[in-house]
Motif scaffolding. Structure first.
Motif, mmCIF file in Angstrom:
data_model
loop_
_atom_site.group_PDB
_atom_site.id
_atom_site.type_symbol
_atom_site.label_atom_id
_atom_site.label_comp_id
_atom_site.label_asym_id
_atom_site.label_seq_id
_atom_site.Cartn_x
_atom_site.Cartn_y
_atom_site.Cartn_z
ATOM 1 N N GLY A 215 0.816 -1.196 0.000
ATOM 2 C CA GLY A 215 0.000 0.000 0.000
ATOM 3 C C GLY A 215 0.855 1.252 0.000
ATOM 4 N N GLY A 216 0.224 2.395 -0.289
ATOM 5 C CA GLY A 216 0.946 3.652 -0.289
ATOM 6 C C GLY A 216 1.650 3.896 -1.603
ATOM 7 N N GLU A 217 2.978 4.000 -1.534
ATOM 8 C CA GLU A 217 3.779 4.295 -2.712
ATOM 9 C C GLU A 217 4.808 3.203 -2.952
ATOM 10 O OE1 GLU A 217 5.520 8.140 -2.201
ATOM 11 O OE2 GLU A 217 3.574 9.149 -2.214
ATOM 12 N N VAL A 218 5.062 2.928 -4.216
ATOM 13 C CA VAL A 218 6.163 2.049 -4.596
ATOM 14 C C VAL A 218 7.155 2.957 -5.297
ATOM 15 C CG1 VAL A 218 6.905 0.012 -5.859
ATOM 16 C CG2 VAL A 218 4.620 0.079 -4.865
ATOM 17 N N ASP A 219 8.247 3.253 -4.596
ATOM 18 C CA ASP A 219 9.226 4.196 -5.115
ATOM 19 C C ASP A 219 10.629 3.759 -4.709
ATOM 20 O OD1 ASP A 219 9.393 4.840 -2.394
ATOM 21 O OD2 ASP A 219 8.294 6.719 -2.614
ATOM 22 N N LEU A 220 11.578 4.644 -4.869
ATOM 23 C CA LEU A 220 12.975 4.352 -4.573
ATOM 24 C C LEU A 220 13.161 3.780 -3.171
ATOM 25 C CD1 LEU A 220 15.966 4.612 -5.469
ATOM 26 C CD2 LEU A 220 15.927 6.915 -4.505
ATOM 27 N N TYR A 221 12.348 4.223 -2.230
ATOM 28 C CA TYR A 221 12.508 3.809 -0.834
ATOM 29 C C TYR A 221 11.799 2.505 -0.503
ATOM 30 C CZ TYR A 221 14.192 8.550 -0.706
ATOM 31 O OH TYR A 221 14.894 9.691 -0.983
ATOM 32 N N THR A 222 10.692 2.232 -1.163
ATOM 33 C CA THR A 222 9.906 1.038 -0.829
ATOM 34 C C THR A 222 10.094 -0.109 -1.819
ATOM 35 O OG1 THR A 222 7.976 1.875 -2.025
ATOM 36 C CG2 THR A 222 8.126 2.393 0.346
ATOM 37 N N ALA A 223 10.635 0.181 -2.996
ATOM 38 C CA ALA A 223 10.819 -0.856 -4.018
ATOM 39 C C ALA A 223 11.684 -2.025 -3.540
ATOM 40 C CB ALA A 223 11.378 -0.246 -5.301
ATOM 41 N N PRO A 224 12.730 -1.790 -2.740
ATOM 42 C CA PRO A 224 13.515 -2.939 -2.275
ATOM 43 C C PRO A 224 12.689 -3.956 -1.476
ATOM 44 C CG PRO A 224 14.783 -0.935 -1.986
ATOM 45 C CD PRO A 224 13.375 -0.522 -2.385
ATOM 46 N N GLN A 225 11.720 -3.495 -0.705
ATOM 47 C CA GLN A 225 10.859 -4.408 0.041
ATOM 48 C C GLN A 225 10.010 -5.235 -0.925
ATOM 49 O OE1 GLN A 225 8.088 -2.598 2.767
ATOM 50 N NE2 GLN A 225 7.075 -4.530 3.194
#
Length: 101
Positions: free
Chosen positions: A2-12
């Motif tokens: 949920g939320g955003e898939v970006d530079l910070y969350t993409a690794p997860q």
């Protein structure tokens, strides 16, 4: 997810998708019903996981993308590359499915 898939969350996301593939999943269903934004890093993760899945005879399918994500997929032409299911209720279920919520 949920939320955003970006530079910070993409690794997860990458970790979850690779983990599912390593555990034997071939068909990955990525529920994007709660994703408000997906940048190029997130798209790259999805494409990479799709390739890995297809190399194993499977696929990666996007489920219930919100309008902003749908727009990104359409603008990039990736709506023709990914299998996209408009909602969760219309999903065909098959053995060997791994999901990334």
């Amino acid at each position: 997810m949920g939320g955003e898939v970006d530079l910070y969350t993409a690794p997860q996301l990458r970790s979850e998708l690779v983990g599912a593939l390593d555990e034997g999943a071939r068909r990955l269903l990525v529920d994007m019903s709660r994703v408000e934004f997906c940048d190029s890093t997130g798209i790259s993760v999805l494409l990479s996981a799709m390739k890995r899945s297809r190399d194993k005879g499977g696929d990666l399918e996007i489920v219930a993308p919100r309008p902003a994500v749908t727009k990104v997929l359409e603008v990039t032409g990736l709506d023709e590359v990914f299998v996209i299911h408009p909602d969760l209720d219309a999903l065909p279920v098959a053995a060997g499915t791994g999901t990334a919520p």
